[in-house]
Scaffold this active site. Structure first.
Site, PDB file in Angstrom:
ATOM      1  N   HIS A 234      -2.142  13.518   3.984  1.00 15.03           N
ATOM      2  CA  HIS A 234      -1.181  14.786   3.976  1.00 15.03           C
ATOM      3  C   HIS A 234      -2.192  15.964   3.903  1.00 15.03           C
ATOM      4  CE1 HIS A 234       1.086  11.991   1.401  1.00 15.03           C
ATOM      5  NE2 HIS A 234       2.176  12.424   1.851  1.00 15.03           N
TER       6      HIS A 234
ATOM      7  N   ASP B  34      -3.875  16.485   0.535  1.00 11.12           N
ATOM      8  CA  ASP B  34      -4.797  15.437  -0.135  1.00 11.12           C
ATOM      9  C   ASP B  34      -6.154  15.735   0.314  1.00 11.12           C
ATOM     10  OD1 ASP B  34      -2.644  14.184  -0.421  1.00 11.12           O
ATOM     11  OD2 ASP B  34      -2.812  12.984   1.517  1.00 11.12           O
TER      12      ASP B  34
ATOM     13  N   GLU C 249       9.977   8.716   8.083  1.00 12.99           N
ATOM     14  CA  GLU C 249       9.741   8.054   7.057  1.00 12.99           C
ATOM     15  C   GLU C 249      11.050   7.994   5.996  1.00 12.99           C
ATOM     16  OE1 GLU C 249       6.022   7.391   5.006  1.00 12.99           O
ATOM     17  OE2 GLU C 249       7.114   7.101   3.168  1.00 12.99           O
TER      18      GLU C 249
HETATM   19  C1  XLS Z   1       6.480   9.074  -0.787  1.00 15.93           C
HETATM   20  C2  XLS Z   1       5.959   8.845   0.508  1.00 15.93           C
HETATM   21  C3  XLS Z   1       5.114   9.604   1.011  1.00 15.93           C
HETATM   22  C4  XLS Z   1       4.986   9.354   2.441  1.00 15.93           C
HETATM   23  C5  XLS Z   1       3.955  10.333   3.082  1.00 15.93           C
HETATM   24  O1  XLS Z   1       7.387   8.558  -1.661  1.00 15.93           O
HETATM   25  O2  XLS Z   1       5.861   7.360   0.627  1.00 15.93           O
HETATM   26  O3  XLS Z   1       3.852   9.093   0.407  1.00 15.93           O
HETATM   27  O4  XLS Z   1       4.318   8.215   2.826  1.00 15.93           O
HETATM   28  O5  XLS Z   1       4.464  11.808   3.010  1.00 15.93           O
HETATM   29 CA    CA Z   2       5.323   6.244   2.153  1.00 15.58          CA
END
Ligand code: XLS
Ligand code: CA
Ligand code: CA
Length: 441
Positions: free
Chosen positions: A99, A102, A230
């Site tokens: 991210h 990060d 996601e």
């Molecule tokens: C949080 C998510 C996050 C995503 C990316 O639960 O898994 O880490 O993978 O933002």
């Molecule tokens: Ca994730």
């Protein structure tokens, strides 16, 4: 400077090795079909959990002891890049993911944040030139800072929508600069706590608008990464819009976005949604929407997103079964969105965790390939659905019938005979494959 100076490059030593710093099953060069295991699995390290995680939990402070702890601010960000590339090299891992938040600290305003990002991105770019490790995906953290308290692209506050757009715009530029193969959207705060104060229709429309603008901008700058949504049903909000693959796919279709996105499927998010990991993978696969995987596992006794390293070989086998059936993951990969447990606070635990995950998926890949080669599941399924291969069943699937004809057929039936689904027999057979793999066959 070395951050992991007493650890050498991790090599494949085979199943009988007693060296904890070696791969027992992950032999990157071994061929499975026409691909090497390394090409198949496309493992990635998650920057946030491995280099920016202190292992705090809601009840206590961080426990992690890291060789870069002595630094702060931009010095810390730079130390983490150095440590990360040393780690990637020693683990011999082909990808990483991050991210924006990060890799570089936020500045006092967006301009300052961009400046910090530019410094670190150019440092990462230099390191990547001498490294085999590539960027699987990057993403924008539009959830940690308090400004995202009401959401990002689904916030009631238009200023936050604009700010979020700016961060994603910068993220797409960074992805292009570093040659990212994918770009991920996880809607960390895109959801709601209660409908009592929520304009659901406007929030969903705004999310749709946001994704269209992201697609347009990537096209404008010639960034050809695969876009990935996601799904996650809850945490931090009580209801998140990208609940699971099925609801995410309905959303994408409703807003005309289905040709521009695939899914990044996380095992722990599947279980939070009340699904198995393989359900989410299968659902995405049969719709041509399986893009990438966040490889982790939840704790069976805890109902939250524990992000454990994947060690359950039954689960990795069924996951790899779907991935092989998908013809691999294309531009996607298996990103270890996983953190060591709070009590595993030493830096070397980061190696043990990744070795365990890589070995577990390598075993899963090998067993799944055998199950496919021996036609184990397909033969069961073919047999179970044989009624659709002839007679009335064939008419149904070929569209040669209607309610009149079906009624006439049903009235003529003297008896309906079902056959056993043979669940226990199938499970026993799968165990046999797992145990044969343990026996080295
Ligand atoms: C949080 C998510 C996050 C995503 C990316 O639960 O898994 O880490 O993978 O933002
Ligand atoms: Ca994730
Ligand atoms: Ca997670």
């Amino acid at each position: 400077m070395s951050y992991f100076n007493n650890i050498n490059k991790i090599k494949y030593e085979g199943p009988t090795s007693t060296n904890p710093f070696s791969f027992k099953f992950y032999n990157p060069e071994e061929k499975i079909g026409d691909k090497t295991i390394e090409e198949y699995l496309r493992f990635g390290v998650a920057y946030w959990h491995t280099f920016a995680e202190n292992l705090s939990d809601p009840f206590g402070a961080g426990t992690a002891i890291r060789p870069w702890d002595k630094f702060t601010g931009m010095d810390l960000a730079k130390a983490r890049v150095e440590a990360a590339f040393e780690f990637f090299e020693k683990l011999n891992i082909p990808f990483f993911c991050f991210h924006d938040a990060d890799i570089a600290p936020e500045g006092d305003n967006l301009k300052e944040t961009y400046k910090n990002l530019d410094v670190i991105v150019s440092m990462i770019k230099d390191y990547m030139e001498d490294s085999k490790t590539k960027l699987l995906w990057n993403t924008a953290n539009n959830f940690t800072n308090p400004r995202f308290v009401h959401g990002a692209a689904s916030s009631n506050n238009a200023d936050v929508f604009a700010y979020s757009a700016a961060k994603v715009k910068k993220g797409l530029e960074i992805g292009k600069e570093l040659g990212a193969e994918n770009y991920v959207f996880w809607g960390g705060r895109e959801g709601y706590e209660t409908l009592l104060n929520t304009n659901l229709a406007l929030e969903l429309d705004n999310l749709g608008r946001f994704f269209h603008m992201a697609v347009d901008y990537a096209k404008e700058i010639g960034f050809d990464a695969q876009f990935l949504i996601e799904p996650k049903p809850k945490e931090p909000t009580s209801h998140q819009y990208d609940f699971d693959v099925a609801s995410g796919y309905a959303f994408l279709q409703h807003y005309g976005l289905q040709d521009h996105f695939k899914f990044n499927i996380e095992a722990n998010h599947a279980t939070l949604a009340g699904h198995s990991f393989e359900h989410e993978l299968r659902y995405a696969r049969i719709h041509g929407m399986l893009g990438s995987v966040d490889a982790n596992q939840g704790h069976p006794l805890l109902g939250w997103d524990t992000d454990e390293f994947p060690t359950d070989i039954y689960a990795t086998t069924l996951a790899m079964y779907e991935i092989i059936k998908n013809g691999g993951l294309g531009k996607g990969g298996l990103n270890f969105d996983a953190k060591v447990r709070r009590a595993s606070f030493e830096a070397e635990d980061l190696f043990h965790a990744h070795i365990a995950g890589m070995d577990s998926f390598a075993v899963g890949l090998k067993i799944a390939q055998k199950l496919i080669d021996d036609n184990v599941m397909d033969s069961v399924i073919d047999e179970r659905y044989k009624s659709y291969k002839e007679g009335i069943g064939k008419d149904i699937v070929e569209g040669n019938t209607n309610f009149h004809k079906l009624e006439e057929y049903a009235l003529g039936l003297t008896e309906i005979k079902n056959e056993s689904g043979k669940l226990e027999r199938i499970k026993a057979t799968i165990n046999q494959y797992l145990l044969r793999a343990y026996a080295g066959e």
